[in-house]
Design an enzyme around this catalytic site. Structure first.
Site, mmCIF file in Angstrom:
data_model
loop_
_atom_site.group_PDB
_atom_site.id
_atom_site.type_symbol
_atom_site.label_atom_id
_atom_site.label_comp_id
_atom_site.label_asym_id
_atom_site.label_seq_id
_atom_site.Cartn_x
_atom_site.Cartn_y
_atom_site.Cartn_z
ATOM 1 N N ALA A 188 0.859 -1.201 0.000
ATOM 2 C CA ALA A 188 0.000 0.000 0.000
ATOM 3 C C ALA A 188 0.883 1.235 0.000
ATOM 4 O O ALA A 188 0.750 2.131 0.828
ATOM 5 C CB ALA A 188 -0.914 -0.008 1.221
ATOM 6 N N GLY A 189 1.845 1.264 -0.947
ATOM 7 C CA GLY A 189 2.694 2.450 -1.106
ATOM 8 C C GLY A 189 2.128 3.311 -2.217
ATOM 9 O O GLY A 189 0.938 3.240 -2.551
ATOM 10 N N ASP A 318 17.247 8.129 -9.007
ATOM 11 C CA ASP A 318 16.847 6.945 -8.224
ATOM 12 C C ASP A 318 18.016 6.013 -7.897
ATOM 13 O O ASP A 318 17.907 5.192 -6.991
ATOM 14 C CB ASP A 318 15.822 6.106 -9.004
ATOM 15 C CG ASP A 318 14.420 6.684 -8.943
ATOM 16 O OD1 ASP A 318 14.258 7.800 -8.427
ATOM 17 O OD2 ASP A 318 13.494 6.001 -9.424
ATOM 18 N N HIS A 450 -10.008 34.480 -2.678
ATOM 19 C CA HIS A 450 -11.252 33.840 -2.216
ATOM 20 C C HIS A 450 -12.224 33.778 -3.392
ATOM 21 O O HIS A 450 -12.388 34.775 -4.087
ATOM 22 C CB HIS A 450 -11.872 34.639 -1.081
ATOM 23 C CG HIS A 450 -13.194 34.099 -0.645
ATOM 24 N ND1 HIS A 450 -13.308 32.949 0.112
ATOM 25 C CD2 HIS A 450 -14.462 34.514 -0.892
ATOM 26 C CE1 HIS A 450 -14.597 32.702 0.334
ATOM 27 N NE2 HIS A 450 -15.319 33.639 -0.278
#
Ligand code: NAD
Length: 476
Positions: A188-189, A318, A450
């Protein structure tokens, strides 16, 4: 042998971005990549563009449209008769997007005069790089500098080997021909949650088996708890503390055995996605006599500046320590190109944002409350729910919250954590604030438009000082 100022091995977000930056700085640059696209041609961009970030976002968007049509539109008074999903067309759209971006890098390389080589690069002694093409033909080039940007690969479980048909990695789960009736996911990554969400929204029964008892252990506990509640409400069957011991393919179905606190159980799936993490893709990329060292996890050892300790050899993305995130790799690629060109390249690892593209999205930057507490830093937190934000209510996107953590004495922002609609975009404001060493008070005093979702960031900043305007300010 052709000589370059810089040779990047790998054209993922770390390598190709670094190569463009190096070429911009006037360096004669080459970039080598072995990946071949569905059309049989070189597809630059690495995992991110071909089988990761971009295609998964395309499918997340398609599946959200389908889910909204079947689940959310009725609230708006919009009705459609029997919506259907054409999976082949959805995958075709995804492939077109991938092609657009991989071809885009080819164009960017041409425009910047980066020479692309299609083949597998291997660093040898003295910064000679051997390139082996798909047909086995070999070429050698040499770099005054060589940057290893060889990326990562999915981790394979010994009892659940990828077969591309029933037991899938991320690439397989992005290319299914039809919606599986029952999809099992191990892990569940980030990948398990994103791709599990895609197929769940399209109608699969999805069970996610996670070994840890904590859900999303890297995220702030309040955010992880709120996200888990939402995912379970959507029907994602997430089982924590589930230790999987067996996955067998029998008569076209995958039988998965796991044990949790309730005992042992075997579930049967049509497809199984294994998403238990990734590992550095370093094997065969460097000769032992190149001098580059690997750590115990197969990553190239580098210093704070991504230098391997071997003259002229660097490593980014990586395949080195740190977060496995495309944008972290790109930052390192740019920093190394700048260092090579004699500039002051630098990456601040403390302000790298994390995003999980589920619905609601999850995003954070900086430390979690548990990390701040463990470090003994005095702190205050302020949080604000999207349910009290006008724009969120108008959008029917009331799930989630923004939580800010600031130093109790200096008010400097230590971390911001969010779960909710579009938080992948909202987090950027907090990254800027943290990069400029901003305080919660700084964000509290900035005018936010807003009605927008960004008002939740504003209110969370105000809540740090117990002066949120649209909620009662409790003690914590
Ligand atoms: P991950 O590390 O995010 O999650 C893997 C999960 O699998 C963990 O929760 C772990 O506890 C669990 N696990 C490990 N072994 C297990 C087992 N035997 N049984 C059950 N559960 C087990 O890894 P991932 O989801 O595979 O993603 C890989 C990498 O890719 C990550 O580093 C991630 O950051 C990166 N990625 C990032 C994004 C994004 O930024 N949105 C998207 C996809 C991937």
């Amino acid at each position: 042998m052709e000589q370059f100022d810089v040779v990047f091995i790998g054209a993922g977000p770390a390598g190709y971005v670094g190569a463009i930056r190096a070429a911009q700085l006037g360096l004669k640059t080459a970039c080598i990549d072995a990946f071949t696209g569905k059309d049989g041609k070189q597809a630059l961009g690495g995992t991110c563009l071909n089988v990761g970030c971009i295609p998964s976002k395309a499918l997340l968007d398609s599946s959200k449209q389908f889910h909204d049509l079947t689940h959310a539109f009725a609230d708006h008074g919009i009705a459609a008769k029997e919506p259907t999903i054409d999976v082949a067309r959805m995958i075709g759209r995804k492939d077109k997007i991938v092609k657009q971006f991989t071809s885009g890098i080819t164009q960017l390389f041409k425009a910047n005069k980066v020479t692309a080589f299609h083949g597998f690069g291997r660093l040898r002694k003295d910064r000679v790089v051997e390139i082996t093409a798909a047909d086995g033909a070999k070429t050698e080039i040499r770099g005054t500098n060589v940057v290893l940007a060889t990326g990562s690969k999915p981790i394979e479980l010994p009892f659940a080997k990828f077969d591309g048909r029933h037991i899938l990695d991320n690439a397989g789960a992005l290319d299914l021909a039809e919606v599986p009736k029952r999809l099992g996911v191990i892990g569940a990554g980030v990948i398990g949650l994103e791709l599990g969400s895609v197929w769940k929204r399209l109608g699969s029964e999805v069970v996610i088996l996670e070994a840890m008892t904590d859900f999303l252990a890297a995220a702030d506990a309040d955010i992880a708890r709120a996200a888990l509640k939402e995912f379970r409400k959507q029907g994602l069957d997430i089982r924590l503390g589930a230790k999987v011991s067996k996955a067998e393919v029998k008569k076209g179905a995958v039988h998965v055995t796991y044990a949790d606190a309730k005992g042992e159980e075997t579930l049967v799936f049509d497809k199984l996605l294994v998403a238990v993490g990734r590992r550095a893709a370093s094997e065969d990329c460097v000769d032992p006599d190149s001098g580059v060292r690997l750590d115990e996890r197969g990553r190239y050892v580098v210093d704070d500046h991504n230098w391997t300790g071997v003259e002229g050899v660097w490593a980014v993305g990586d395949c080195v320590r740190g977060a496995m995130l495309a944008h972290k790799g790109s930052e390192e690629g740019v920093a190394v190109a700048e260092l090579i060109a004699g500039k002051a390249g630098h990456v601040n690892h403390d302000t790298i944002p994390w995003v999980i593209y589920t619905e609601p999205e999850i995003a954070w930057v900086g430390k979690t409350e548990a990390e701040v507490k463990a470090a003994g830093i005095p702190y205050r937190t302020g949080s604000f729910p999207f349910a009290a934000i006008g724009r969120a209510v108008a959008m029917n996107e009331t799930a989630g919250l923004v939580k800010m953590i600031a130093h109790a004495e200096t008010d400097r922002i230590l971390g911001v954590h969010m779960v909710g609609a579009c938080v992948s975009e909202l987090i950027a404001e907090c990254v800027v604030a943290m990069e400029f060493h901003g305080a919660a008070e700084d964000l509290a005093r900035i005018c936010h438009a807003h009605p927008t979702l960004s008002e939740a960031v504003h209110e969370a900043a105000l809540a740090v000082d117990r002066r949120a305007l649209h909620k009662a300010n409790g003690p914590g």
